[in-house]
Design an enzyme around this catalytic site. Sequence first.
Site: not given
Ligand code: NAD
Ligand code: WQD
Length: 342
Positions: A34, A81, A125, A127, A150, A154, A200, A297-298
């Site tokens: 997806s 993941f 996360s 978060t 979201y 978590k 970002l 929300g930031d």
């Molecule tokens: P991503 O979207 O690149 O990877 C997630 C994968 O899961 C995708 O390939 C998607 O196709 C698959 N997927 C989603 N729902 C599914 C389902 N119902 N069944 C099977 N597959 C499914 O995301 P990512 O950045 O690699 O994140 C991986 C994990 O880390 C997530 O749980 C995310 O919440 C967590 N996380 C990500 C970040 C970030 O900033 N990227 C930060 C903190 C936590």
């Molecule tokens: C970083 C900084 C923005 C975009 C998110 C999720 C968090 C986690 C990680 C999954 C902030 C600023 C951003 C832009 C900007 N994901 N910014 N202009 O919000 O810290 O975290 O990803 O769990 O749950 O909330 O990451 O990269 O969106 O932002 O100024 O166009 O960059 O305000 O200060 P964030 P981000």
Amino acid sequence: MKILVTGGTGYIGSHTVVELQGAGYEVVIIDNLSNSNREVLDSIAKITGKYPLFEEIDLRNQKDTFRVINKHQDIEGVIHFAALKAVGESVDKPLEYYQNNLFSLINLLGSMRKNSIRNFVFSSSCTVYGQPDKLPVSEQAPLKKAESPYGNTKKISEDIIEDTVNTGIMKAISLRYFNPIGAHPSTLIGELPIGVPNNLVPYITQTAIGIRDFLKVFGNDYSTPDGTPIRDYIHVTDLAKAHVVAVNRLLKDQFKKDYEIFNLGTGKGYTVLEVIKSFEKVSGTKLNYTIVERRPGDIEKVWSDTIFANKELGWKAEKGIDDMMLSAWNWELALKKSKENK
Ligand code: NAD
Ligand code: WQD
């Protein structure tokens, strides 16, 4: 030893599959594609010399989840993941987020119970901390009310995992990631944001390469040295390596408690303007940006207390902000090249 990686064709999952295969694990991926694509499997094979096994199913489907896990009888551990992760989208579609992220987790844990798979690593996360009262934020900090559906998935997931572990059927580690960025040094895998990026760093690289006109910096009136918010950015390969350490810890019975939680960050915070400066330095490109209103929300600032992860896991993030920004830029350049060749 065989490890199941859900979401293994996604951004962090694919980097982790590379590290797991490099460490000698056999990997089975479950992904519904997806938010990723099948070609990632070819890229993983190019980097590691080996294709992971792949099962295209949706974890929301209980029957398919049971069937596939039952088929691979020798799975020793699971890294989960798979999830939807767009914070803003989750505000508009809360039910889709709860359904996807929670049903998937419940189906997965149920299938693990049925097949006596006892080791589980979960993608959580930072978060869950919201705006912490104390910085750096440690694993003991109280969790705040989630800022988004979201984020709430978590928090709830962590509770579901803890309750399941308490029944004695499995051990688990939740890893709370800070802000993962960058890409594999091969530039064969990286983040593939669909549509306009929310985060970002992909927004910066897409602006610099000409896909976006300018970056909006969301607010410069925060209580930080230059007024822009502070985050703890971590290189995705450092993050991926921590998953191998976590899996080893479970499989080799090195864990101290049946359910453990670790922060995965560098322990260093950077403002948005510092990130831009680093990008401009390593790419030799001037970035077009403008200051706009705060993004709702930031939070103002967060960075990780890394002591527990460093000591207990024996893992430390190695790459600094310049390495991360250069790697993100090289990935954007590689994406452009591959588009031109198509
Ligand atoms: P991503 O979207 O690149 O990877 C997630 C994968 O899961 C995708 O390939 C998607 O196709 C698959 N997927 C989603 N729902 C599914 C389902 N119902 N069944 C099977 N597959 C499914 O995301 P990512 O950045 O690699 O994140 C991986 C994990 O880390 C997530 O749980 C995310 O919440 C967590 N996380 C990500 C970040 C970030 O900033 N990227 C930060 C903190 C936590
Ligand atoms: C970083 C900084 C923005 C975009 C998110 C999720 C968090 C986690 C990680 C999954 C902030 C600023 C951003 C832009 C900007 N994901 N910014 N202009 O919000 O810290 O975290 O990803 O769990 O749950 O909330 O990451 O990269 O969106 O932002 O100024 O166009 O960059 O305000 O200060 P964030 P981000």
